[in-house]
Design a protein around this motif. Structure first.
Motif, mmCIF file in Angstrom:
data_model
loop_
_atom_site.group_PDB
_atom_site.id
_atom_site.type_symbol
_atom_site.label_atom_id
_atom_site.label_comp_id
_atom_site.label_asym_id
_atom_site.label_seq_id
_atom_site.Cartn_x
_atom_site.Cartn_y
_atom_site.Cartn_z
ATOM 1 N N LYS A 246 -5.071 -8.503 18.044
ATOM 2 C CA LYS A 246 -4.618 -9.195 16.833
ATOM 3 C C LYS A 246 -5.799 -9.675 16.002
ATOM 4 O O LYS A 246 -5.849 -9.472 14.779
ATOM 5 C CB LYS A 246 -3.731 -10.383 17.209
ATOM 6 C CG LYS A 246 -2.302 -10.022 17.567
ATOM 7 C CD LYS A 246 -1.560 -11.173 18.217
ATOM 8 C CE LYS A 246 -1.592 -12.433 17.407
ATOM 9 N NZ LYS A 246 -0.873 -13.541 18.081
ATOM 10 N N THR A 253 -8.093 -5.807 8.419
ATOM 11 C CA THR A 253 -7.205 -5.921 7.266
ATOM 12 C C THR A 253 -7.840 -6.745 6.157
ATOM 13 O O THR A 253 -7.650 -6.462 4.964
ATOM 14 C CB THR A 253 -5.863 -6.531 7.680
ATOM 15 O OG1 THR A 253 -5.339 -5.811 8.799
ATOM 16 C CG2 THR A 253 -4.855 -6.473 6.549
ATOM 17 N N LYS A 317 0.207 -5.006 14.051
ATOM 18 C CA LYS A 317 1.034 -5.493 12.952
ATOM 19 C C LYS A 317 0.910 -7.006 12.797
ATOM 20 O O LYS A 317 0.807 -7.523 11.671
ATOM 21 C CB LYS A 317 2.492 -5.104 13.189
ATOM 22 C CG LYS A 317 2.785 -3.613 13.034
ATOM 23 C CD LYS A 317 4.239 -3.305 13.348
ATOM 24 C CE LYS A 317 4.520 -1.809 13.286
ATOM 25 N NZ LYS A 317 4.518 -1.292 11.914
ATOM 26 N N LYS A 318 0.918 -7.732 13.895
ATOM 27 C CA LYS A 318 0.814 -9.194 13.825
ATOM 28 C C LYS A 318 -0.521 -9.627 13.224
ATOM 29 O O LYS A 318 -0.580 -10.546 12.399
ATOM 30 C CB LYS A 318 0.999 -9.798 15.216
ATOM 31 C CG LYS A 318 2.433 -9.739 15.717
ATOM 32 C CD LYS A 318 2.541 -10.230 17.158
ATOM 33 C CE LYS A 318 3.988 -10.227 17.633
ATOM 34 N NZ LYS A 318 4.101 -10.540 19.084
ATOM 35 N N VAL A 321 -0.529 -8.773 9.349
ATOM 36 C CA VAL A 321 0.327 -9.648 8.538
ATOM 37 C C VAL A 321 -0.335 -10.999 8.303
ATOM 38 O O VAL A 321 -0.191 -11.594 7.232
ATOM 39 C CB VAL A 321 1.708 -9.807 9.217
ATOM 40 C CG1 VAL A 321 2.488 -10.935 8.586
ATOM 41 C CG2 VAL A 321 2.491 -8.513 9.100
ATOM 42 N N SER A 324 -3.058 -10.560 5.333
ATOM 43 C CA SER A 324 -2.676 -10.238 3.962
ATOM 44 C C SER A 324 -1.184 -10.445 3.794
ATOM 45 O O SER A 324 -0.395 -10.117 4.691
ATOM 46 C CB SER A 324 -3.044 -8.786 3.632
ATOM 47 O OG SER A 324 -2.523 -8.403 2.378
ATOM 48 N N SER A 325 -0.813 -10.972 2.644
ATOM 49 C CA SER A 325 0.615 -11.117 2.348
ATOM 50 C C SER A 325 1.185 -9.846 1.729
ATOM 51 O O SER A 325 2.356 -9.811 1.358
ATOM 52 C CB SER A 325 0.825 -12.293 1.384
ATOM 53 O OG SER A 325 0.085 -12.094 0.191
ATOM 54 N N SER A 326 0.354 -8.818 1.616
ATOM 55 C CA SER A 326 0.792 -7.560 1.000
ATOM 56 C C SER A 326 0.594 -6.382 1.939
ATOM 57 O O SER A 326 0.186 -5.299 1.522
ATOM 58 C CB SER A 326 0.025 -7.323 -0.308
ATOM 59 O OG SER A 326 0.254 -8.357 -1.228
ATOM 60 N N VAL A 327 0.863 -6.588 3.225
ATOM 61 C CA VAL A 327 0.810 -5.473 4.182
ATOM 62 C C VAL A 327 2.071 -4.635 4.007
ATOM 63 O O VAL A 327 3.175 -5.163 3.882
ATOM 64 C CB VAL A 327 0.710 -5.993 5.633
ATOM 65 C CG1 VAL A 327 0.893 -4.858 6.632
ATOM 66 C CG2 VAL A 327 -0.638 -6.665 5.858
ATOM 67 N N SER A 331 1.630 0.939 8.590
ATOM 68 C CA SER A 331 0.991 -0.163 9.302
ATOM 69 C C SER A 331 1.301 -0.175 10.804
ATOM 70 O O SER A 331 2.188 -0.876 11.274
ATOM 71 C CB SER A 331 1.371 -1.505 8.669
ATOM 72 O OG SER A 331 0.710 -1.657 7.437
#
Length: 454
Positions: A246, A253, A317-318, A321, A324-327, A331
């Motif tokens: 993570k 990211t 994925k965790k 996210v 970024s708030s725009s993933v 992904s």
């Protein structure tokens, strides 16, 4: 924004230098809805001018960002509105002309690929979509940079078996038409279930109907970085390992977010999404399979592989996210066989079979991806393979896809080489017992009961 400390700067430099960290793609999405015309030549002219004028600075912008930040940006690409939505009046020959127009625009821009020779037929096929699908083999064999995708199913609509039948035939014809090039046309063709609108990754990229006029999406990839972090962690618990993945995905990211916003500002184009997908390359040290093996598997494909991949995909994925708030997009972890050195080794060793690969696709991004099978496999078997994989996506409310290459003239155990990011593919054994009677029933497999969520 808080200043980076010396350790973070050095860590990022090491990721780029030694662990294959890169921005896999900057993709500009371009809407073609204002290009519509009843005249084929005028439509093609409008499309060419719209793409070239919209993306003329894309490559130079990417190169400038590389120089400024020292971050490798491997591909510069364009995705466009699915052409079946703007080509209502086009004949079959007109769609081939449009594909060549896309290819000409891509060459003029010096980009790597252009996506959007696409159709959405999850519930049924319009006449326009049917004509477009009928010429996919010719369109891909007569162009070099055009990529195509067809969405044949969704959790809301069910599975369009008539569309799968069309795609089985298209894949076989595309393989034959490029038989002198290892059937490479099939490497540019994806069959989807639950396709996302904002996917910047080829070959399935297209510009969604709900997107702005133009948009910048970034795809980040760093399997080598994740593999190295796991290797450094040693014999920790799985919970600790998940935290490490993570945190590493978060860092990757954030770099993608930086590049996306910088490209957006320089080009004057809205920022869309960052797609954090652990997309491998044939390069040593850039393999998803090697991540799984660093987690403790003797070789990818052995018992435990699906569990390890599920954990990896979830942690990626965790972490993304949180960064970024725009993933968006896909992904997760990609498992394209030809593009992953560890996957290729596992196939050659007999550890990874097509059946095990299918099981793995239930918990990762996309699906049966860049898999080469013997060229004499029947259309019915190809359709059955597509139907199985697409059904996994429909039942699990996730995106799945098939990019399969029936390599003309090749048998199980042979190998084909595409070069570049597409890599080389061992020809995998496939069950050839025929599902023909089931496939030829046609029609639509109804949507599952859990699709009723309103």
């Amino acid at each position: 924004m808080a200043l980076l400390n010396t350790h973070e700067v050095l860590e990022t430099i090491n990721m780029i230098k030694d662990e294959n960290l890169d921005i896999r793609t900057i993709t500009m999405g371009v809407s073609l809805f204002d290009c519509v015309s009843d005249d084929e030549d005028k439509l093609c002219g409008n499309v060419y001018e719209k793409i070239v004028s919209s993306a003329r600075d894309l490559v130079s912008c990417g190169e400038d960002i590389e120089k400024t930040y020292g971050i490798p940006i491997i591909n510069k690409r364009v995705s466009v509105t699915p052409v079946s939505l703007i080509g209502g009046h086009l004949s079959a020959d007109g769609y081939i002309k449009l594909a060549k127009t896309l290819d000409r625009a891509a060459n003029a821009l010096s980009i790597n690929f252009i996506g959007g020779f696409s159709a959405l037929v999850q519930k049924g096929m319009s006449d326009s979509a049917r004509r477009m699908i009928s010429v996919i083999p010719e369109a891909l064999s007569e162009t070099g940079l055009v990529c195509s995708s067809v969405n044949v199913a969704s959790t809301k609509a069910g599975v369009n078996m008539d569309a799968i039948i069309e795609m089985g035939g298209a894949i076989k014809r595309a393989a034959y038409l490029t038989k002198d090039k290892n059937s490479i046309a099939c490497a540019k063709l994806v069959v989807f279930a639950n396709v996302p609108e904002d996917n910047p990754f080829m070959a399935g990229a297209f510009h969604g109907m709900g997107e702005p006029e133009r948009v910048i999406n970034v795809g980040v990839s760093g399997p080598g970085v994740v593999a190295a972090a796991i290797d450094r962690a040693g014999d920790c618990s799985l919970l600790e390992l998940a935290e490490i993945i993570k945190k590493t995905s978060f860092k990757i990211t954030r770099m993608g977010q930086l590049v996306a916003r910088e490209a957006s500002q320089r080009l004057g184009v809205p920022f869309g999404i960052v797609d954090l997908s652990l997309a491998p390359t044939p390069a040593v040290g850039d393999s998803v399979a090697h991540i799984l093996e660093n987690m403790g598997l003797e070789q990818t494909g052995c018992p435990g592989t699906t569990a390890a991949l599920a954990m990896l995909n979830d942690a990626v994925k965790k972490g993304g996210v949180m960064a970024s708030s725009s993933v968006g997009g896909l992904s997760g972890a990609f498992i394209p066989v030809s593009e992953d050195a560890g996957m290729i080794d596992a196939v050659k060793a007999g550890s990874l079979t097509l059946e095990k690969l299918e099981a793995m696709t239930a918990v990762c991004s996309v699906g049966i991806d860049m898999v080469a099978v013997p060229g004499d496999v029947s259309e019915a078997v190809i359709c059955g393979l597509i139907a199985d994989e697409i059904s996994i996506g429909v039942a699990n409310t996730k995106t799945t896809a098939v990019r399969v290459i029936p390599a003309y003239g090749k048998r199980a155990g042979d190998e084909i080489d595409f070069g570049g990011l597409l890599g080389s593919a061992p020809i995998m054994k496939i069950n050839t017992i025929s599902p023909r009677r089931f496939i030829e029933r046609g029609g639509r497999i109804p949507a599952p009961i859990h699709s009723l969520k309103n």
